[in-house]
Design a protein around this motif. Sequence first.
Motif, mmCIF file in Angstrom:
data_model
loop_
_atom_site.group_PDB
_atom_site.id
_atom_site.type_symbol
_atom_site.label_atom_id
_atom_site.label_comp_id
_atom_site.label_asym_id
_atom_site.label_seq_id
_atom_site.Cartn_x
_atom_site.Cartn_y
_atom_site.Cartn_z
ATOM 1 N N ALA A 70 0.818 -1.217 0.000
ATOM 2 C CA ALA A 70 0.000 0.000 0.000
ATOM 3 C C ALA A 70 0.850 1.265 0.000
ATOM 4 C CB ALA A 70 -0.923 0.007 1.210
ATOM 5 N N THR A 71 0.403 2.254 -0.762
ATOM 6 C CA THR A 71 0.991 3.585 -0.732
ATOM 7 C C THR A 71 -0.124 4.597 -0.472
ATOM 8 O OG1 THR A 71 0.736 3.846 -3.123
ATOM 9 C CG2 THR A 71 2.852 3.000 -2.326
ATOM 10 N N VAL A 72 0.277 5.749 0.046
ATOM 11 C CA VAL A 72 -0.677 6.800 0.403
ATOM 12 C C VAL A 72 -0.425 8.014 -0.481
ATOM 13 C CG1 VAL A 72 -1.480 8.340 2.235
ATOM 14 C CG2 VAL A 72 -0.815 5.981 2.785
ATOM 15 N N MET A 73 -1.489 8.574 -1.017
ATOM 16 C CA MET A 73 -1.388 9.781 -1.834
ATOM 17 C C MET A 73 -2.333 10.840 -1.273
ATOM 18 S SD MET A 73 -2.180 10.394 -5.908
ATOM 19 C CE MET A 73 -0.693 9.547 -6.435
ATOM 20 N N MET A 74 -1.768 11.973 -0.862
ATOM 21 C CA MET A 74 -2.589 13.076 -0.381
ATOM 22 C C MET A 74 -3.011 13.902 -1.595
ATOM 23 S SD MET A 74 -1.705 15.903 2.534
ATOM 24 C CE MET A 74 -2.812 17.288 2.842
ATOM 25 N N ALA A 75 -4.267 13.740 -1.996
ATOM 26 C CA ALA A 75 -4.788 14.408 -3.186
ATOM 27 C C ALA A 75 -6.298 14.431 -3.108
ATOM 28 C CB ALA A 75 -4.324 13.689 -4.457
ATOM 29 N N ASP A 76 -6.906 15.293 -3.910
ATOM 30 C CA ASP A 76 -8.359 15.446 -3.927
ATOM 31 C C ASP A 76 -8.907 14.865 -5.222
ATOM 32 O OD1 ASP A 76 -10.864 16.166 -3.213
ATOM 33 O OD2 ASP A 76 -10.533 18.334 -3.261
ATOM 34 N N ALA A 77 -9.755 13.836 -5.107
ATOM 35 C CA ALA A 77 -10.361 13.237 -6.301
ATOM 36 C C ALA A 77 -11.382 14.186 -6.902
ATOM 37 C CB ALA A 77 -11.008 11.911 -5.942
ATOM 38 N N ALA A 78 -11.448 14.210 -8.239
ATOM 39 C CA ALA A 78 -12.345 15.159 -8.909
ATOM 40 C C ALA A 78 -13.241 14.502 -9.937
ATOM 41 C CB ALA A 78 -11.519 16.267 -9.576
ATOM 42 N N GLY A 79 -12.974 13.248 -10.296
ATOM 43 C CA GLY A 79 -13.806 12.609 -11.307
ATOM 44 C C GLY A 79 -13.277 11.241 -11.667
ATOM 45 N N VAL A 80 -14.075 10.504 -12.462
ATOM 46 C CA VAL A 80 -13.701 9.156 -12.883
ATOM 47 C C VAL A 80 -14.002 9.008 -14.368
ATOM 48 C CG1 VAL A 80 -14.083 6.681 -12.594
ATOM 49 C CG2 VAL A 80 -14.190 8.197 -10.599
ATOM 50 N N ASP A 81 -13.038 8.512 -15.119
ATOM 51 C CA ASP A 81 -13.241 8.113 -16.512
ATOM 52 C C ASP A 81 -13.384 6.603 -16.509
ATOM 53 O OD1 ASP A 81 -13.062 7.353 -19.182
ATOM 54 O OD2 ASP A 81 -11.587 8.899 -19.697
ATOM 55 N N THR A 82 -14.617 6.117 -16.566
ATOM 56 C CA THR A 82 -14.850 4.683 -16.430
ATOM 57 C C THR A 82 -14.397 3.900 -17.659
ATOM 58 O OG1 THR A 82 -17.122 4.975 -17.252
ATOM 59 C CG2 THR A 82 -16.797 5.025 -14.862
ATOM 60 N N THR A 83 -14.364 4.556 -18.810
ATOM 61 C CA THR A 83 -13.933 3.872 -20.039
ATOM 62 C C THR A 83 -12.439 3.605 -20.020
ATOM 63 O OG1 THR A 83 -15.711 4.928 -21.295
ATOM 64 C CG2 THR A 83 -13.895 3.973 -22.550
ATOM 65 N N ALA A 84 -11.671 4.642 -19.653
ATOM 66 C CA ALA A 84 -10.210 4.504 -19.607
ATOM 67 C C ALA A 84 -9.724 3.951 -18.274
ATOM 68 C CB ALA A 84 -9.559 5.863 -19.871
ATOM 69 N N GLN A 85 -10.637 3.770 -17.314
ATOM 70 C CA GLN A 85 -10.298 3.319 -15.968
ATOM 71 C C GLN A 85 -9.263 4.234 -15.328
ATOM 72 O OE1 GLN A 85 -11.407 -1.433 -16.246
ATOM 73 N NE2 GLN A 85 -9.326 -0.837 -15.772
ATOM 74 N N ILE A 86 -9.651 5.504 -15.231
ATOM 75 C CA ILE A 86 -8.752 6.537 -14.699
ATOM 76 C C ILE A 86 -9.494 7.347 -13.630
ATOM 77 C CG2 ILE A 86 -7.650 8.749 -15.257
ATOM 78 C CD1 ILE A 86 -6.793 7.540 -17.902
ATOM 79 N N LEU A 87 -8.843 7.556 -12.499
ATOM 80 C CA LEU A 87 -9.322 8.475 -11.475
ATOM 81 C C LEU A 87 -8.673 9.831 -11.724
ATOM 82 C CD1 LEU A 87 -10.827 8.975 -8.722
ATOM 83 C CD2 LEU A 87 -8.613 8.480 -7.631
ATOM 84 N N GLN A 88 -9.481 10.853 -11.869
ATOM 85 C CA GLN A 88 -8.980 12.200 -12.125
ATOM 86 C C GLN A 88 -8.827 12.944 -10.809
ATOM 87 O OE1 GLN A 88 -12.288 13.272 -14.544
ATOM 88 N NE2 GLN A 88 -11.417 12.438 -16.431
ATOM 89 N N LEU A 89 -7.702 13.621 -10.632
ATOM 90 C CA LEU A 89 -7.421 14.382 -9.422
ATOM 91 C C LEU A 89 -7.616 15.872 -9.676
ATOM 92 C CD1 LEU A 89 -4.241 12.457 -8.238
ATOM 93 C CD2 LEU A 89 -6.636 12.025 -7.642
ATOM 94 N N ALA A 90 -7.878 16.613 -8.620
ATOM 95 C CA ALA A 90 -8.194 18.033 -8.747
ATOM 96 C C ALA A 90 -7.020 18.837 -9.293
ATOM 97 C CB ALA A 90 -8.623 18.588 -7.390
ATOM 98 N N ASP A 91 -5.790 18.367 -9.097
ATOM 99 C CA ASP A 91 -4.616 19.106 -9.585
ATOM 100 C C ASP A 91 -4.238 18.747 -11.011
ATOM 101 O OD1 ASP A 91 -3.556 16.579 -9.303
ATOM 102 O OD2 ASP A 91 -2.171 17.094 -7.688
ATOM 103 N N GLY A 92 -5.067 17.952 -11.684
ATOM 104 C CA GLY A 92 -4.819 17.610 -13.079
ATOM 105 C C GLY A 92 -4.166 16.260 -13.292
ATOM 106 N N ARG A 93 -3.633 15.659 -12.244
ATOM 107 C CA ARG A 93 -3.019 14.341 -12.389
ATOM 108 C C ARG A 93 -4.097 13.267 -12.526
ATOM 109 N NH1 ARG A 93 0.517 13.617 -7.241
ATOM 110 N NH2 ARG A 93 -1.242 14.785 -6.349
ATOM 111 N N THR A 94 -3.680 12.088 -12.973
ATOM 112 C CA THR A 94 -4.609 10.966 -13.119
ATOM 113 C C THR A 94 -3.980 9.703 -12.536
ATOM 114 O OG1 THR A 94 -3.765 10.413 -15.324
ATOM 115 C CG2 THR A 94 -5.659 11.919 -15.204
ATOM 116 N N LEU A 95 -4.855 8.770 -12.137
ATOM 117 C CA LEU A 95 -4.416 7.482 -11.625
ATOM 118 C C LEU A 95 -5.160 6.379 -12.367
ATOM 119 C CD1 LEU A 95 -4.306 7.735 -7.716
ATOM 120 C CD2 LEU A 95 -2.395 7.213 -9.221
ATOM 121 N N HIS A 96 -4.419 5.455 -12.974
ATOM 122 C CA HIS A 96 -5.051 4.285 -13.591
ATOM 123 C C HIS A 96 -5.442 3.301 -12.498
ATOM 124 C CE1 HIS A 96 -5.835 0.837 -16.136
ATOM 125 N NE2 HIS A 96 -5.006 0.142 -15.367
#
Length: 431
Positions: A70-96
């Motif tokens: 497990a790793t911890v990321m301090m960030a604010d989630a802002a949306g989900v792209d369910t097609t690309a399987q990506i979590l969008q973060l408020a600062d513009g970064r993304t997580l697969h």
Amino acid sequence: MRPKIVIVGAGFGGMATVNALKHVDADVVLVDRTNHHLFQPLLYQVATAALSPADIATASRVLLRRNRNATVMMADAAGVDTTAQILQLADGRTLHYDYLVLATGAAYSFFGHDEWAGHAKVLKSLDDALSIRDKLLRAFERAEQCDDPAEVARLLTFVVVGGGPTGVELAGTIAELARTTLARDFRHIDPQSARIVLCEAGKHVLGAFPGELPDYASGALRSLGVEVRLGEAVTLVDADGIVLGPERINAAVVLWCAGTQARPAANWLGAEAARNGAVKVAEDCSVPGHGNIFAIGDVASFDPGTGRPLPGLAPVAKQQGKYVGRLIANRIAGRKTPLPFRYRDLGSMAVIGRSRAIADFGRFQLKGFLAWLAWSMVHLMLLVDFRSRLMVYMNWSWAWFTYGRGARLLTGHDDHGTAVKDEASSEIEKP
């Protein structure tokens, strides 16, 4: 390539999911806007100067040191792209992600009157609690220096809107703060003359409890000096107080505990939502149409077959988190998936004040000192680490024998409730 499991929210549900995945051959990422896990049931005690922030919060990285995957990321989630399987973060970064668990919790709802939010305090985070603590204590300090009797009366009036557990806990502890802890601390005002008003639009406080328990709670609050107003709705909240039915109540502090709405996860997913915005989930807590996305805790609306969704309680979130973690672990390992989620109701409790509480365990109920003792023991054991249990126990013991409160310093907020890091709050920010 190892599967990637992203969990959004470090509350009870999120942490339970991470721990259930501790030995899974996968990469687990915990995303949260703060760096700590908060024991929310005791948050009101920080707001009323009974406990310090570090007593009920622990850095997430500390709790997950032994979770090798497990790793911890301090960030604010802002949306989900369910097609690309990506979590969008408020600062513009993304997580697969290969699996996504949403445990983002809920916020307070003002029932369409969002303009009231600027005049009423809510209690969901440590910043909220410290802001409330500041506003409560500052009201007494300002009253001490005021020569206008009408303004003194306003400064010493505190309104709590909502007769659920949080509202009852706040009203009871504010009454104790004024009537006992601060009673001999001022020269020009009498803190015991403070007016604490608890407003509930329904017929009872703690209306979810059965039998005579709500009536006992109302009586206990009144014995503490709380003015319990039932069957009346708040129609206005402004800078000077509230309007309750036809009556104007001028108050220095208005605390809003009247209703909640889920974080906007349903909008992110384009999923069907309940009236409070919670995502309607399937029997395995997955989001319909998205078998690898799960919603748990307050952000989910789970109907166990009764026509009534499970309540937004910590035990629900913890049991769902543990269930979803095991389900994902079984899928990754190729094992049979578990049966549909079933909630095990272990009972519910609410504390009213010193040595007063109610408890419902289904077959039997408790009230008074025995319920308070049970509440105290359960909450001590649910705290996540030994240090927190020890500090809370010491603070409670000292307060019980002396009526004192050890976190009464005005250090970290300005007049607008803007947080400034102080010694107590900085303890939780160390990774």
